[in-house]
Design a protein around this motif. Structure first.
Motif, mmCIF file in Angstrom:
data_model
loop_
_atom_site.group_PDB
_atom_site.id
_atom_site.type_symbol
_atom_site.label_atom_id
_atom_site.label_comp_id
_atom_site.label_asym_id
_atom_site.label_seq_id
_atom_site.Cartn_x
_atom_site.Cartn_y
_atom_site.Cartn_z
ATOM 1 N N LEU A 59 0.821 -1.212 0.000
ATOM 2 C CA LEU A 59 0.000 0.000 0.000
ATOM 3 C C LEU A 59 0.857 1.264 0.000
ATOM 4 N N THR A 60 1.891 1.281 0.849
ATOM 5 C CA THR A 60 2.735 2.480 0.939
ATOM 6 C C THR A 60 3.544 2.688 -0.338
ATOM 7 N N GLU A 61 3.975 1.608 -0.978
ATOM 8 C CA GLU A 61 4.723 1.740 -2.230
ATOM 9 C C GLU A 61 3.840 2.314 -3.332
ATOM 10 N N VAL A 62 2.607 1.836 -3.427
ATOM 11 C CA VAL A 62 1.667 2.356 -4.427
ATOM 12 C C VAL A 62 1.352 3.828 -4.127
ATOM 13 N N ALA A 63 1.146 4.157 -2.847
ATOM 14 C CA ALA A 63 0.875 5.546 -2.457
ATOM 15 C C ALA A 63 2.058 6.439 -2.811
ATOM 16 N N ASN A 64 3.278 5.957 -2.546
ATOM 17 C CA ASN A 64 4.481 6.727 -2.875
ATOM 18 C C ASN A 64 4.604 6.966 -4.371
ATOM 19 N N GLN A 65 4.303 5.934 -5.157
ATOM 20 C CA GLN A 65 4.364 6.069 -6.618
ATOM 21 C C GLN A 65 3.380 7.133 -7.098
#
Length: 195
Positions: A105-111
């Motif tokens: 979730l955090t990786e997708v949000a960061n992207q």
């Protein structure tokens, strides 16, 4: 996150790059739909054609309605989750289930936040280089305007200078550091890895 052999590290880098490109396309698809970008534009058309097959399985269950392409977000999350599982398998690390979900979730949000950041930067540069209307670059105005509009309402132009991009960029970076960063920090003990 080295595994010890250059060949394995090279393969891991290549897979990470490819996964990053897929997530990038999916985040772009989400933003283009959310901002009502002109689907006749070549960039938008290309994004749709490339991402349609990737989103198809989720779209069958959750058809896109209105401006929010939830299928693109869910597809990105699934792909990122599979990648985290793959990293764990490749490196011999046993990640906890909660960590995998939060990391994905955090990786997708960061992207998504990174993409918003760079689109605003590009739009600012284009507004300096080519202040006149240009149909080829108008797509960047279409994408960034809904992001900048709330900041423009809070901070109206001062002396003819639009400061909304500066405050939008600050807000995006603060969200990454404070909100996403705090979630990542919370997830670290759940990874099942000491240190």
């Amino acid at each position: 996150m080295g595994t010890g052999t250059p060949l394995t590290d090279g393969g891991l880098f290549l897979i990470q790059f490819l996964i990053g490109m897929v997530i990038f396309i999916l985040m772009l698809r989400f933003l283009l739909r959310a901002t009502h970008a002109d689907w006749r534009h070549p960039i938008v058309n290309f994004t749709a054609k490339v991402s349609n097959p990737i989103c198809f399985p989720v779209n069958k269950i959750l058809p896109a309605k209105g401006r929010w392409d939830i299928a693109a977000l869910i597809t990105a999350f699934i792909i990122q989750t599979l990648f985290v599982l793959f990293i764990g398998w490749m490196t011999g690390k046993d990640f906890g289930a909660v960590f995998i979900v939060i990391a994905s979730l955090t990786e997708v949000a960061n992207q998504l936040l990174d993409m918003m950041f760079w689109l605003i930067i590009i739009q600012v540069i284009l507004s300096w280089v080519s202040p006149q209307y240009n149909p080829n670059t108008a797509i960047f105005i279409q994408i960034t305007e809904p992001i900048l509009a709330p900041f423009r309402r809070l901070i109206p132009p001062i002396g003819g200078m639009d400061l909304s991009p500066i405050f939008a960029i600050l807000a995006i970076k603060l969200a990454q550091i404070v909100i996403v960063g705090s979630i990542v920090q919370f997830a670290q003990p759940l990874s099942g890895i000491a240190g």
